[in-house]
Write an enzyme that holds these catalytic residues in place. Sequence first.
Site, short mmCIF file in Angstrom:
data_model
loop_
_atom_site.label_atom_id
_atom_site.label_comp_id
_atom_site.label_asym_id
_atom_site.label_seq_id
_atom_site.Cartn_x
_atom_site.Cartn_y
_atom_site.Cartn_z
N TYR A 66 5.49 21.41 -27.10
CA TYR A 66 6.86 21.81 -27.14
C TYR A 66 6.86 23.04 -28.26
CZ TYR A 66 8.42 18.39 -24.02
OH TYR A 66 8.53 17.26 -23.06
N PHE A 215 14.37 15.37 -16.92
CA PHE A 215 15.17 16.37 -16.62
C PHE A 215 16.23 15.61 -15.56
CE2 PHE A 215 12.01 19.94 -15.73
CZ PHE A 215 12.22 20.47 -16.96
N LEU A 217 19.45 15.69 -15.69
CA LEU A 217 20.50 16.75 -15.39
C LEU A 217 20.01 17.77 -14.46
CD1 LEU A 217 22.44 16.69 -18.80
CD2 LEU A 217 22.83 15.12 -16.68
N GLY A 218 18.78 17.76 -13.98
CA GLY A 218 18.45 18.65 -13.10
C GLY A 218 17.28 19.71 -13.60
N THR A 221 16.76 23.50 -13.22
CA THR A 221 17.84 23.76 -11.99
C THR A 221 19.13 22.65 -11.81
OG1 THR A 221 15.87 24.20 -10.41
CG2 THR A 221 17.85 23.93 -9.18
N PRO A 222 19.78 23.08 -12.89
CA PRO A 222 20.87 22.04 -13.07
C PRO A 222 21.68 21.60 -11.94
CG PRO A 222 21.06 24.10 -14.59
CD PRO A 222 20.16 24.23 -13.46
N LEU A 223 22.06 20.34 -11.91
CA LEU A 223 22.74 19.67 -10.78
C LEU A 223 23.86 20.46 -10.19
CD1 LEU A 223 22.15 15.75 -11.72
CD2 LEU A 223 21.35 17.11 -9.81
#
Length: 299
Positions: A66, A215, A217-218, A221-223
């Site tokens: 990262y 991820f 929360l997605g 590609t956010p939920l």
Amino acid sequence: MTTTTPTHPGGTWTLGDRAVPRVGYGAMQLAGPGVMGPPRDPDEAVAVLREAVALGVTHLDTSAAYGPQVTNRLIREALHPYPDQLLVATKVGARRDAAGGWPTARRPEELRAQVLENLESLGVDALDLVYLRMGDATGPHEGSLAEAFETLAGLRQQGLVRHLGVSNVTAGQVAEARAIAPVVAVQNMFHLAHRGDDDLVDRLADDGIAFVPFFPLGGFTPLQSETLSKVAAAAGTTPTAVALAWLLHRSPNVLVIPGTSSRAHLRENVAAAGLHLSAEQLADLDAIGRRSTLPPGRA
């Protein structure tokens, strides 16, 4: 939906040899855009890490990939010398290229080099937990992990690593790893709309192994769900908080590590551990996974 306030909302789980609150923190978002380079606001990044620990978070997730090295160095700047109760998990098996890609790096010499890089950038003599990252950006792929995991098992025997996990893996690869050395955690993509590991979550719970969704929360590609929004609105909270609370309700071995570069969002994420979902709300949310599919993300 109501809010509860036990000592550790959401409870704790023993990760390796240490009990940790089930809400942790994932440091990926502290790096720059595309998880490359320094953060836009280094002071805020340090403040977020210190706030997380002040809020009772004792499980941090990072990787030398990262930045690269950015989040590890921020963790060291913010928190070293580390509190005794803090567990810092990292992962190896991928590197970064000049274009920001995530090419695999799982040859024995590459894994040894990555472990040493993590030791240096975090400023420790032994890493608390190291995941072997398999697959690629499209998700897990079948194939043996024996050579790579045996390498990490050897580093564990040398005292450079305390505990081992696997990430972005199939159920078969989990079994293969467990036949080589103890596995304390599995880190795969999993959230309300991505439920392919439901059976694996339950089997790991039976065996006392943590499941750590990346991820949650997605990711990139956010939920987005009308049902999720309705449940959140009825409770006077946010879809993010509801999505995290659903994961914590899913199984006691699920440990969430939502990431953020904002202290306000961090506080919101930690507070989600205190949300109680009714049976009706859980049923409505469970239905999202039966209606929705999202592309796999990156670990």
